[in-house]
Enzyme design. Structure first.
Site, short mmCIF file in Angstrom:
data_model
loop_
_atom_site.label_atom_id
_atom_site.label_comp_id
_atom_site.label_asym_id
_atom_site.label_seq_id
_atom_site.Cartn_x
_atom_site.Cartn_y
_atom_site.Cartn_z
CD GLN A 134 81.33 59.94 90.53
OE1 GLN A 134 82.18 60.69 90.97
NE2 GLN A 134 81.07 58.76 91.08
NE ARG A 182 88.28 51.67 92.40
CZ ARG A 182 88.91 51.62 91.22
NH1 ARG A 182 89.73 52.57 90.88
NH2 ARG A 182 88.71 50.61 90.41
CB CYS A 183 84.82 53.41 99.62
SG CYS A 183 84.48 54.93 100.51
CD GLU A 193 82.64 52.28 95.26
OE1 GLU A 193 82.54 53.37 94.74
OE2 GLU A 193 81.86 51.88 96.14
#
Ligand SMILES: Cc1cc2nc3c(=O)[nH]c(=O)nc-3n(C[C@H](O)[C@H](O)[C@H](O)COP(=O)(O)OP(=O)(O)OC[C@H]3O[C@@H](n4cnc5c(N)ncnc54)[C@H](O)[C@@H]3O)c2cc1C
Lengths: 806, 287
Positions: free
Chosen positions: A237, A384-385, A760
């Site tokens: 990522q 996902r935050c 997110e």
């Protein structure tokens, strides 16, 4: 002008710029099986590596016997910590300032920890090899319960740290203690609690879970001995960060390291950090002189690389009788597993958990976080935050419901009463953030109207009466979540990773015929950057999005960026793209002025070119300007049309949203049904509404999974018992509820295009909505807080504990 | 999750398959759809040195009516059961239960023979076969024999199948016309085995239960017939008290393991509820 002259609307539409529901260009290859993922990379002579892993959660490694393994046909090498010590790589630094074993060095500290790396000619031989390695262990008592980590008689996990009473984030109180992090005014907060008319206190836990992307972590490392160059294809990522980390720990010159992240099948935070597999594959390639591939299987992914959450939050709110909040006090016990490998900006051991005051105007607050070691896998990634923001949102949204219950007040009303008001923005929170913009009341009221909230409450009251009369076994819950996120890490004044400021970057190169390429420091893992980045450029410079190719993930060609996670791509890289585009536009304006023989200031930008103010017909299209940039620029100007921007954001962005979950639970079986789920998101300017909707659907599905059953669970002796999709809840289309999406638009005042990031929000805001719905359903039976996950048997148990089932 | 090496055989007849099994001994395993066996091999929990693939044996496939019985070849896939008009017409509970197994991909490959021969208490077909009074034909070196499904299961993964034997077909008596049926399965998600499941086949007469059989899935190390529970409902109109009694009688013989689906107490509790619901639904369908 004639009939064929396109209208302004047609010209705008032709660009497919911001606001357009442009179809995802990357889907053309994804839907035809033509993506190029790491496992598609096949290099000549490539070898395969696989790990011998520990069956024990805590044990001394007495002996590793690889003699039988080396006789397995196809097995070429068995790498252990002893091998790695010869190149000083038995341990590696973590992003959180700790160190982590690459391969077991004397001890194992969690089940499935990497013990040895077997290199073979194919995957089958490698697996045969790992089954032939004989490891002798001496089991040690495991430490599983984080609440026991700092007991005097607890086993000491990290012998390498014994006696070190200070770590990367300050003093340590115990050998199993990692850090204590405090924020806020303790005295003022204590005083608020002393004066409080109403108080609540609850231990709110957010269980350990895992991002579990479809594609697991993997890499191919190829070392060229002649050139001294290392090429790494990986599911990264943040490719540039990986390059720098490799340069620092492997002592290779950074320009001789080529990191390539091809298509990525989902990341969700799982693919930010560095894992032993990468180091071992790189070392194996250096040792054997051949490319080495390492691909995790599902069990390895779930049990060894990067869990998320595992926060135990003791939460207190002080309030007046009328329901005005006066203070917030939170203590977090953070279970980090065996090594502190959290992927947070370096100075933030608990991420941005201090967003925990949420959407509410708390005059004072105090937060303390203790991180501890346990015999569990390391990680602590932002699933996902933004960093620890989901935990914070869950904490405050659950606590507000508990307070509402105590006050006998509707949770929507309590929230409306305590929201930060529109005129208070930019708002300085008690725990140190400056919220950029928001209009919470409007969003909340829109949600209440759209869902018929008042009628739902009435229905619930009727259902409860029917339940009491024995006419139904279903209970109904309404779960509100009003979350404020903090994303877009981040400003160099407070955010860095290993000393590198968390800017992001874009380089745009326009070609003579009016097409161009944009290279960006972010890295899409499914977010659709190839589509949306081109849309930003299209609107900014007036070239159709279809004429802009977006490229990411190759560290040789992309400008240095910090990558994609924490909803940072739009707030940071998106801004860099707009700024680079504006540099292009500024030069284009000079060229147009020269060609149209007017002064620059007499030109105005008009959709897809420059026009002389007041003179309709004197117009030069961007396409023509591109051509001119390569043959007739003004005297003294360099030819060409390209620009680079490195964007250091002045502030974070603060997306928010109002969610409502309507759920029915059958108390006899604990089976729930999500009847409705409404999600209103405000992410500022909306670049591509279709992609936003897709992101919201995906994030809500993950939130649903987490709240309703998705967990990484260890038994009391440290065995991980949720190591496959049979038990780790991964909902299918059948289980997934129907989503209703909605929006308001409150642009970020400091972002070049006003966008805030959205990927997110639904995970952050969704989890509390589901959990609040379950808790709300049970509240009339006397429950104040039921811990997640709310899977069937736990719902039944809650009903049983409350006396609702025999 | 990579299996060890093995040899692959693809015989063309039952006799050849049996011969291979006898010759190769304990190291050989029949391979049907592979959807139970291959996952075990990938985890190296099963490490057969020889796989005897039964897909080459045409005689093992197909559904036919033989008098009052449906005869189903062992290699008939779950998808084929679902596609069969004969099954839908004469044995709708088989259709209903097959639809609750995993997902279409698994059902395209997974066979009824593999499902019942496997001996996994989580499989749905065994309890259903017991409920329907089915029998299995086993063929070995010494010839063929028939065994009642109710006598086949001895423990988790332990069955009456002798070394060298293959299950070739299943014979299921067609339930009486107008019977009521239901397969109630509680699972966490598509693709999950039952937390608990109950199969009910009954007939009604004058508003009262005339005959009834109840089978239970995944609440014991073997599939179960809940005989006492079935007895408790005969002659009743399935009033609340009777249902409660039946559920209690069924729960009394359950001994599930605690797992991620829930603790023992929960699995027994919902096992009783599955029985109750299956009885009610079956009765509502009976004519
Ligand atoms: C994700 C997933 C979910 C599933 N969910 C369910 C579920 O909910 N309910 C359910 O019932 N099943 C479920 N299954 C299992 C599936 O139905 C299997 O296909 C079935 O259990 C076995 O059938 P098979 O043909 O695949 O057998 P195989 O896997 O090939 O064989 C299973 C065993 O039986 C033996 N065997 C096979 N055929 C014969 C024969 N003719 N004679 C003697 N021995 C034989 C094999 O040697 C092996 O030991 C699931 C499977 C998966 C992968």
């Amino acid at each position: 002008m004639n009939d064929l002259t396109p209208t302004r609307e047609q010209r705008t539409a032709a660009l497919e710029g911001m606001g357009c529901k442009r179809k995802r260009v990357e889907d053309i290859r994804f839907t035809q099986g033509r993506g190029n993922y790491v496992d598609d990379v096949k290099l000549p002579g490539m070898l395969h590596g696989d790990f011998v892993r520990s069956p024990h959660p805590h044990a001394r490694v007495k002996k590793i016997d690889d003699s039988a393994a080396l006789k397995v046909p196809g097995v070429l090498a068995v790498i252990t910590a002893e091998t790695l010590k010869t190149v000083n790589l038995a341990w590696m630094p973590t992003l959180a300032g700790d160190v982590q074993m690459v391969l077991a060095d004397g001890k194992v500290l969690f089940q499935n920890q990497e013990v040895a790396f077997v290199v073979a000619t194919d995957r089958y031989a490698a697996d045969d090899g790992i089954n032939a390695v004989i490891v002798e262990y001496e089991p040690l008592p495991p430490l599983v319960d984080p609440f026991k980590a700092m007991n005097a008689d607890s086993p000491v996990l990290r012998e390498d740290l014994v006696g070190k009473m200070s770590g990367a984030h300050g003093p340590r109180k115990h050998d199993n203690h990692i850090f204590e992090w405090t924020v806020g005014d303790k005295e003022l907060t204590d005083a608020a609690f002393n004066k409080a008319e109403v108080k609540i206190k609850e231990l709110i836990s957010y269980h350990r879970t895992h991002p579990s992307p479809l594609e697991t972590c993997q890499c191919v490392c190829s070392f060229d001995k002649i050139k001294g160059e290392l090429t790494i294809y990986g599911t990264f990522q943040a490719p540039h960060v990986i390059r720098t980390v490799v340069a620092l720990i492997a002592k290779l010159p950074e320009h001789k390291i080529h990191v390539i992240a091809p298509d990525i099948g989902g990341g969700f935070g799982n693919k930010v950090g560095a894992y032993p597999g990468y180091i071992c594959a790189a070392v194996a390639s250096i040792v054997t002189g051949k490319p080495v591939k390492w691909v995790e299987d599902r069990i390895e992914n779930l049990t060894a690389t990067s869990f998320a959450r595992d926060y135990h939050m003791t939460t207190e709110i002080a309030a007046t009788k009328e329901g005005k909040v006066t203070g917030l006090r939170v203590h977090v016990l953070a279970d980090h597993g065996a090594f502190d490998a959290c992927a947070d900006p370096s100075k933030w051991p608990a991420g941005f958990f201090n967003i925990v005051t949420g959407s509410y105007d708390f005059p004072t607050a105090h937060l303390a976080v203790d991180g501890v070691y346990t015999n569990k896998a390391p990680g602590g990634v932002a699933y996902r935050c933004s960093f620890r923001v989901t935990e914070a949102a869950y904490c405050i949204e659950r606590a507000m419901d508990i307070l509402a219950q105590k006050l006998n007040m509707d949770p929507a009303e309590l929230r409306l009463k305590n929201f930060i008001k529109p005129e208070q923005f930019p708002y300085h929170s008690a725990l140190g953030w400056e919220y950029d913009s928001g209009d919470y009341h409007t969003a909340m009221r829109k949600m209440m109207e759209a869902t018929g909230y008042a009628a739902l409450r009435k229905e619930q009251a009727e259902k409860r009466a029917a339940f009491a009369r024995g006419e139904t076994r279903d209970i109904m819950g309404l779960g509100i979540s009003f979350f404020t996120e903090i994303v877009g890490a981040g400003p160099s004044k407070n955010c860095d990773i290993l000393g590198i400021a968390m800017f992001d970057s874009c380089e745009i190169r326009m070609h003579p015929t009016g097409a161009g390429i944009a290279r960006v420091g972010s890295k899409s893992q499914g977010q659709g950057h190839e589509t949306t980045w081109a849309q930003i450029i299209a609107t900014e410079i007036g070239i159709p999005a279809d004429n802009i190719m977006v490229e990411e993930g190759n560290t040789d060609t992309a400008p240095y960026g910090l990558g994609t996670y924490g909803s940072r791509s739009t707030p940071v890289a998106g801004a860099a793209i707009a700024m680079a585009a504006r540099k292009i536009k500024a030069k284009a304006q000079m060229i147009a002025a020269y060609k149209l023989e007017v002064h620059e200031d007499d030109l105005e930008f008009d959709i897809d070119g420059f026009r002389v103010r007041g003179l309709q017909e004197k117009f030069m299209s961007m396409k023509d300007i591109c051509w001119a940039a390569y043959n007739s620029v003004p005297p003294g100007m360099e030819p060409g049309l390209e620009a680079v921007s490195y964007y250091d954001p002045p502030n974070m962005t603060y997306p928010f949203g109002a969610y409502l979950c309507v759920m029915d639970i059958d108390v006899d079986t604990g089976v729930y049904k999500v009847r409705r789920f409404y999600a209103l998101d405000d992410c500022g300017t909306r670049i591509n509404p279709m992609i936003i909707e897709g992101q919201v659907h995906g994030g809500l599905t993950e939130a649903f999974a987490i709240a309703m059953g998705q967990e990484i669970r260890y038994d009391e002796v440290g065995n991980v018992v949720t190591g496959s999709f049979m038990d780790f809840f991964m909902p299918t289309a059948v289980e997934t509820p129907h989503w209703e999406t909605d929006f308001t638009v409150t642009p970020s005042p400091h972002h070049p295009i006003g966008a805030k990031g959205v990927g997110e929000s639904p995970n952050v805001g969704g989890v509390p909505a589901f959990s609040n719905a379950v808790n709300d359903a049970f509240s009339f039976l006397g429950a104040t807080h039921i811990q997640m996950p709310h899977d069937f048997w736990r719902n039944w148990k809650a009903a049983k504990d409350l006396g609702a089932v025999a | 999750m990579i299996p060890g090496s093995f040899n692959y055989h693809r015989p063309a007849s039952v006799a050849d398959a049996v011969k291979l099994l006898v010759d190769l001994g304990e190291d050989a395993r029949p391979l049907a759809g592979g959807h139970s066996l291959v996952p075990m091999m990938k985890l190296r929990l099963a490490t057969p040195a020889h796989l005897i693939d039964l897909h080459g044996i045409a005689a093992l496939k197909g559904i036919s009516r033989n008098g009052n019985n449906l005869v189903i070849g062992a290699m008939t896939t779950q998808h084929e059961l679902l596609a069969s008009d004969e099954v839908a017409k004469s044995m709708p509970i088989l259709h209903e239960a097959a639809l609750l197994i995993a997902d279409p991909q698994v059902r395209y490959r997974g066979t009824i023979g593999g499902n019942v021969a496997n001996g996994d208490p989580g499989n749905d077909m065994p309890a259903l076969m017991m409920t329907l009074g089915a029998s299995y034909r086993l063929e070995g070196a010494g010839g063929a024999r028939d065994i009642a499904a109710a006598d086949f299961y001895q423990g988790a993964y332990f069955t009456a199948l002798e070394p060298g034997e293959i299950l070739t077909s299943i014979s299921v008596p067609v339930p009486a016309a107008g019977h009521g049926y239901a397969y109630e399965k509680l699972k966490r998600k598509v693709g999950d085995y039952a937390t608990a499941a109950a199969a009910v086949v009954l007939t009604m007469s004058g508003g009262k239960v005339a005959t009834c059989a109840i089978g239970l899935t995944n609440v014991h190390e073997t599939p179960l017939l809940a005989a006492d529970a079935a007895k408790a409902v005969i002659g009743t109109s399935l009033d609340a008290a009777t249902l409660k009694k039946a559920a209690a009688a069924a729960s009394a013989i359950m001994a599930p393991a605690a797992d991620a689906r829930g603790p023992v107490e929960y699995r027994k509790h919902v096992g009783g509820i599955m029985v109750t619901r299956a009885l009610q639904r079956a009765a509502s369908r009976a004519k």
